[in-house]
Design a protein around this motif. Structure first.
Motif, short mmCIF file in Angstrom:
data_model
loop_
_atom_site.label_atom_id
_atom_site.label_comp_id
_atom_site.label_asym_id
_atom_site.label_seq_id
_atom_site.Cartn_x
_atom_site.Cartn_y
_atom_site.Cartn_z
N PHE A 249 54.97 36.51 34.92
CA PHE A 249 56.34 35.85 34.30
C PHE A 249 57.07 35.46 35.05
CE2 PHE A 249 59.57 34.47 32.17
CZ PHE A 249 58.94 33.86 30.74
N ILE A 250 58.07 36.73 36.09
CA ILE A 250 59.14 35.96 37.12
C ILE A 250 58.05 35.33 38.13
CG2 ILE A 250 60.32 37.60 39.33
CD1 ILE A 250 61.30 37.03 36.21
N ALA A 251 56.55 35.93 38.94
CA ALA A 251 56.33 35.57 40.01
C ALA A 251 55.94 33.65 39.98
CB ALA A 251 54.72 36.10 40.49
N ASN A 252 55.65 32.98 38.79
CA ASN A 252 55.40 31.77 38.08
C ASN A 252 55.79 31.53 37.85
OD1 ASN A 252 52.32 31.95 38.82
ND2 ASN A 252 51.94 33.83 37.03
N LEU A 253 57.31 31.25 37.33
CA LEU A 253 58.16 31.07 36.94
C LEU A 253 59.45 30.54 37.63
CD1 LEU A 253 57.79 31.58 32.65
CD2 LEU A 253 57.31 28.80 34.29
N TYR A 254 59.77 31.10 38.43
CA TYR A 254 61.29 31.67 39.67
C TYR A 254 60.71 31.22 40.22
CZ TYR A 254 65.74 34.48 41.22
OH TYR A 254 66.35 34.48 41.71
N SER A 255 62.03 30.55 41.38
CA SER A 255 61.28 29.83 42.41
C SER A 255 61.76 30.05 43.08
CB SER A 255 62.24 28.42 42.27
OG SER A 255 63.74 29.17 42.24
N GLU A 256 62.85 32.16 43.65
CA GLU A 256 63.11 32.62 44.33
C GLU A 256 62.22 33.91 44.44
OE1 GLU A 256 67.70 32.72 45.84
OE2 GLU A 256 67.46 30.44 45.02
N LYS A 257 61.03 34.28 44.17
CA LYS A 257 60.18 34.70 44.08
C LYS A 257 60.23 36.20 44.97
CE LYS A 257 56.05 32.27 43.59
NZ LYS A 257 57.00 31.06 43.59
N LYS A 258 59.84 35.04 46.19
CA LYS A 258 59.56 35.91 47.41
C LYS A 258 60.87 36.72 47.91
CE LYS A 258 56.12 32.89 48.91
NZ LYS A 258 55.60 32.36 50.36
N LYS A 259 61.74 35.94 48.07
CA LYS A 259 63.42 36.96 48.66
C LYS A 259 63.80 37.91 47.19
CE LYS A 259 68.30 35.87 48.48
NZ LYS A 259 68.85 34.72 48.37
N LEU A 260 63.39 38.25 45.98
CA LEU A 260 63.50 38.83 45.25
C LEU A 260 62.68 39.88 45.01
CD1 LEU A 260 65.19 39.45 42.01
CD2 LEU A 260 63.33 38.78 40.88
N TYR A 261 61.31 39.25 45.29
CA TYR A 261 60.53 41.36 45.29
C TYR A 261 60.98 41.80 46.55
CZ TYR A 261 57.87 39.95 41.69
OH TYR A 261 57.25 39.52 39.98
N ARG A 262 61.24 40.91 47.93
CA ARG A 262 61.41 41.53 49.05
C ARG A 262 62.73 42.18 48.75
NH1 ARG A 262 60.57 36.72 51.74
NH2 ARG A 262 62.97 35.98 51.69
N GLN A 263 63.88 42.30 48.10
CA GLN A 263 64.97 42.66 47.66
C GLN A 263 64.24 44.59 47.42
OE1 GLN A 263 67.51 39.70 45.49
NE2 GLN A 263 69.20 40.34 47.03
N VAL A 264 63.34 44.30 45.93
CA VAL A 264 62.96 45.58 45.06
C VAL A 264 61.99 46.29 46.27
CG1 VAL A 264 61.26 45.93 43.38
CG2 VAL A 264 62.78 44.16 43.39
N GLU A 265 61.41 45.58 46.99
CA GLU A 265 60.59 46.68 48.43
C GLU A 265 61.40 47.29 49.08
OE1 GLU A 265 57.78 43.80 49.64
OE2 GLU A 265 56.18 43.48 48.49
N PHE A 266 62.84 46.64 49.18
CA PHE A 266 63.39 47.45 49.84
C PHE A 266 64.52 48.75 49.68
CE2 PHE A 266 67.62 47.12 52.20
CZ PHE A 266 67.91 47.42 53.93
#
Length: 402
Positions: A249-266
């Protein structure tokens, strides 16, 4: 031994062992497992396995993050670029592996539930090992492109297969098996998990839009992953499927998803280290040695399933000849997702969870060693590898979270 001491020993020993094995070009996840093996009852018995059971919420949280990240790779635009042929190939090789392993293990054990669950787990492929080899040797070509696409989708397909298998297994073990229960109950559980996942994803998106700081966004995501796991567990749904759907859901509807997933992975490496180290602590070598035939049957049948399933999928999808010939050998690595699913079986089906977990984790140790080597060989034979890269000795190590 108190909980803080257990966490500190597991975290530091897991990291140090992984760094040591990295020098021998072995993946980090293998180091975490081996660290747990030495810390647990199988060797030094520094940390009793019962303590890890008492803090199993860490493992459940790690699984939720893994599922969320898998969902995050499933962008509809990316799937459309892959085309139908890749999707067909991925589905057939995953299902083919699960079916072959199920048939072989059921023939040996005559245990329908055990065979169903280990068959579902067998379909999982670890993408990190494949990506490692492709990047190191600068591989390019149809086989490389197909491998990258299939490993990106494979874990998602595996989670669906596992969710269906688990739901059916619960019906069988409850001794209420009938046609209605066998199909309606699993379907209801899966659909409810998907709906809950979409709701959690909507909740994340609704709140995160009003946050200005990255730290706030990170806390919201981690908090809602915990919420999804907790609610799913309370309602007897699938936490994995719930978190994965939230990620989609987030991957397809959130424009700044890449930044968010990088934060989670960090912030997740310590959680992953604890998760895999705890898995190693729970590994019982004595049980594994007694199950030699069954463990060998799992490895051989899964290997056969990946090769045959991939070949059939390649034929149906009309893939290039080089893909038909070699791709199955590049899908053998297995790591984090398989271990995570085995841990779920331990919690949901304690009557044989230990037995299944030992087989899967023993196989992971083998696959994580031979998998990257086989991938390098097939890429070389397919003439897609950089001719200047003759040895795997200079391979840079990366964390094998999946």
């Amino acid at each position: 031994m108190n909980t803080l001491l257990v966490l500190s020993i597991s975290l530091l020993c897991g990291l140090l062992t992984a760094k040591l094995l990295n020098r021998f070009k072995l993946p980090s996840v293998t180091g975490y497992l081996i660290a747990g093996l030495f810390l647990g009852p199988s060797i030094f018995n520094i940390i009793p396995a019962e303590i890890c059971t008492d803090i199993e919420y860490i493992s459940e949280f790690a699984l939720g993050i893994i599922a969320f990240n898998i969902g995050g790779s499933f962008e509809l635009s990316y799937v459309k670029k892959l085309g139908k042929s890749i999707i067909i190939l991925t589905l057939i090789q995953a299902l083919g592996t699960a079916i072959i392993v199920f048939l072989v293990i059921n023939f040996i054990t005559h245990d329908l539930v055990f065979s169903l669950l280990i068959g579902a787990i067998s379909s999982a492929t670890a993408p990190a090992a494949t990506l490692l080899v492709i990047k190191e040797f600068k591989a390019k070509g149809p086989l490389t492109d197909t491998l990258l696409a299939v490993v990106a989708l494979d874990d998602m397909v595996c989670l669906f297969i596992f969710s269906i298998s688990t739901a059916i297994a619960k019906v069988i073990t409850a001794n209420t098996f009938n046609i209605k229960e066998a199909f309606f109950t699993p379907l209801l559980e899966i659909c409810s998990s998907i709906i809950l996942g979409i709701f959690i994803g909507f909740l994340i998106l609704s709140i995160i839009k009003h946050t200005k700081h990255a730290n706030d966004s990170l806390v919201i995501v981690l908090g809602t992953i915990l919420l999804g796991c907790g609610v799913a567990k309370h309602l007897h749904l699938s936490p994995l499927l719930t978190c994965m759907c939230s990620g989609v859901f987030i991957a397809n509807l959130y424009s700044e998803k890449k930044k968010l997933y990088r934060q989670v992975e960090f912030v997740t490496p310590p959680i992953y280290i604890l998760f895999f180290t705890f898995a190693g602590i729970g590994l019982d070598i004595s049980v594994l040695s007694k199950l030699g035939i069954l463990g060998l049957a799992y490895i051989l049948s899964r290997t056969l399933g990946k090769i045959i399933g991939s070949y059939i999928g390649s034929l149906i999808s009309k893939s290039p000849k080089v893909v038909k010939k070699y791709i199955g050998f590049g899908l053998l690595p297995q790591a984090g997702v398989a271990i995570g699913l085995a841990m779920i079986v331990m919690l949901e089906f304690p009557e044989f969870g230990k037995e299944l977990s030992n087989i899967v984790m023993g196989a992971v140790l083998i696959y994580e060693i031979i998998g990257p080597i086989l991938t390098r060989i097939i890429l070389y034979k397919a003439k897609e590898i950089d001719p200047n890269k003759k040895s795997i000795n200079k391979t840079k190590t990366i964390s094998m979270n999946h």
